[in-house]
Design an enzyme around this catalytic site. Structure first.
Site, PDB file in Angstrom:
ATOM      1  N   ASP A 277     -10.111  -4.662  -5.673  1.00 31.54           N
ATOM      2  CA  ASP A 277      -8.686  -3.783  -4.067  1.00 31.54           C
ATOM      3  C   ASP A 277      -9.327  -1.780  -5.301  1.00 31.54           C
ATOM      4  OD1 ASP A 277      -6.863  -1.614  -3.378  1.00 31.54           O
ATOM      5  OD2 ASP A 277      -4.954  -2.734  -3.587  1.00 31.54           O
TER       6      ASP A 277
ATOM      7  N   SER B 175       0.668  -1.104  -0.233  1.00 27.19           N
ATOM      8  CA  SER B 175      -0.652  -0.243   0.062  1.00 27.19           C
ATOM      9  C   SER B 175       1.086   1.194  -0.195  1.00 27.19           C
ATOM     10  CB  SER B 175      -0.775   0.036   1.377  1.00 27.19           C
ATOM     11  OG  SER B 175      -1.972   1.404   1.227  1.00 27.19           O
TER      12      SER B 175
ATOM     13  N   HIS C 204      -7.721  -5.132  -0.908  1.00 24.50           N
ATOM     14  CA  HIS C 204      -6.696  -4.182  -0.336  1.00 24.50           C
ATOM     15  C   HIS C 204      -5.977  -5.111   0.832  1.00 24.50           C
ATOM     16  CE1 HIS C 204      -3.406  -1.050  -0.410  1.00 24.50           C
ATOM     17  NE2 HIS C 204      -4.214  -0.757   0.697  1.00 24.50           N
TER      18      HIS C 204
END
Length: 318
Positions: free
Chosen positions: A261, A162, A293
């Protein structure tokens, strides 16, 4: 109205900042460094800059011949939208325990400082400092015996999830521009569900509501008040005027995305633009079907997590 209760900025379920300056974070659990009974991996925390409080968590697998084994080194950057998470959060800690055990690597998780108390680019500088501290051991000296004794500096990797994927890219670019110390080879970079963006919407971003897109911009400006905008090279590494990705320090990159995601299309965009750029390396793309995600740190025992782990380990061993 009480400024300690009046909201200045909110990004649910990540953070709430009140007009008094009080910051309320969600998902603030931490776990201590330890020897993990499930994997045999040992971890410890080391302060690497007392002036800023910057520290790292190191991981060492169970070794058959502790006096001789040299292992690949993965320098890892956790996720959390640049605002939450740490090298001690259970998601990163448990993931790295498994990765270190299964890939048989040394890992160093960098606890970069977080916005809004420490807005970007402070986190980037911390991430670079963590990288430089690790590779400073390549000459056989340095303060950390785990790195001196067990790190193979011909097999260094950068990795992140991320926001941490964005951090890993930034470090890889800075390392390439600054040039490495002798005896260090960064073989590759693994970015999982990375954060990138841009002023122009792409793919599924076009279908988002205007309110969602405004919030996306607001969050970026909140974590990086001095940014030039969504096309800032930190957010859009392919924007006009950004340092060329041909300077990436490594010649192999694995980009991992998840089908559901919201950052999926930016990950694919990064992969495609990297392949079409002046960078002369080899890029790979791996997609996890049916997942969202950072699923791999939240659902560690699911089948798709095992598949993703296999891909990452194969990349590290290649």
């Amino acid at each position: 109205m009480d400024p300690d209760k009046e909201i200045h900025f909110e990004f649910f379920p990540v953070i709430t900042v009140y007009k008094s300056g009080r910051v309320e974070r969600f998902h603030t659990q931490i776990v201590p460094a330890s020897t993990d009974p499930a994997t045999g991996v040992t971890s410890k925390d080391v302060v690497i800059d007392s002036s800023t409080g910057l520290w790292v968590r190191l991981y060492l697998p169970k070794l058959e011949n502790p006096s001789k084994e040299k292992l690949p080194v993965v320098i890892y950057y956790h996720g959390g939208a640049f605002m939450i998470g740490s090298a001690a959060d259970p998601f990163s800690h448990n993931y790295l325990n498994r990765l270190v055990a299964e890939a048989k690597i040394v890992a160093v998780s960098v606890n970069y400082r977080l916005a809004p108390e420490f807005p970007l680019p402070i986190g980037y500088e911390d991430s670079v400092a963590g990288f430089k501290w690790v590779i400073s051991h390549a000459n056989g000296s340095g303060p950390e015996p785990w790195l001196v004794d067990h790190a193979d500096f011909d097999r260094v990797f950068l990795a992140g999830c991320s926001a941490g994927g964005n951090m890993a890219h930034t470090v890889a670019l800075r390392a390439g521009l600054d040039k490495l110390e002798p005896g260090v080879v960064v073989k590759g970079m693994v970015i999982i569900h990375p954060y990138f963006s841009g002023e122009e919407r792409i793919a599924s971003e076009v279908r988002r509501s205007d309110a969602e897109w405004v919030k996306t911009k607001e969050v970026w400006h909140f974590v990086y008040p001095g940014t030039s905008g969504m096309d800032d090279p930190a957010s859009n590494p392919f924007s006009e005027g950004a340092p060329s990705v041909k300077n990436l320090v490594c010649k192999r990159v694995l980009v991992c995305v998840a089908e559901h995601d919201s950052l999926r299309d930016r990950g694919v965009w990064y992969y495609e633009n990297l392949k079409e750029s002046e960078w002369d390396g080899e890029a790979e793309l791996f997609e996890s079907a049916g997942e969202g995600h950072a699923f791999h740190v939240m659902k560690p025992t699911c089948e798709k997590t095992a598949e993703l782990m296999e891909q990452v380990i194969a990349f590290l061993k290649n």
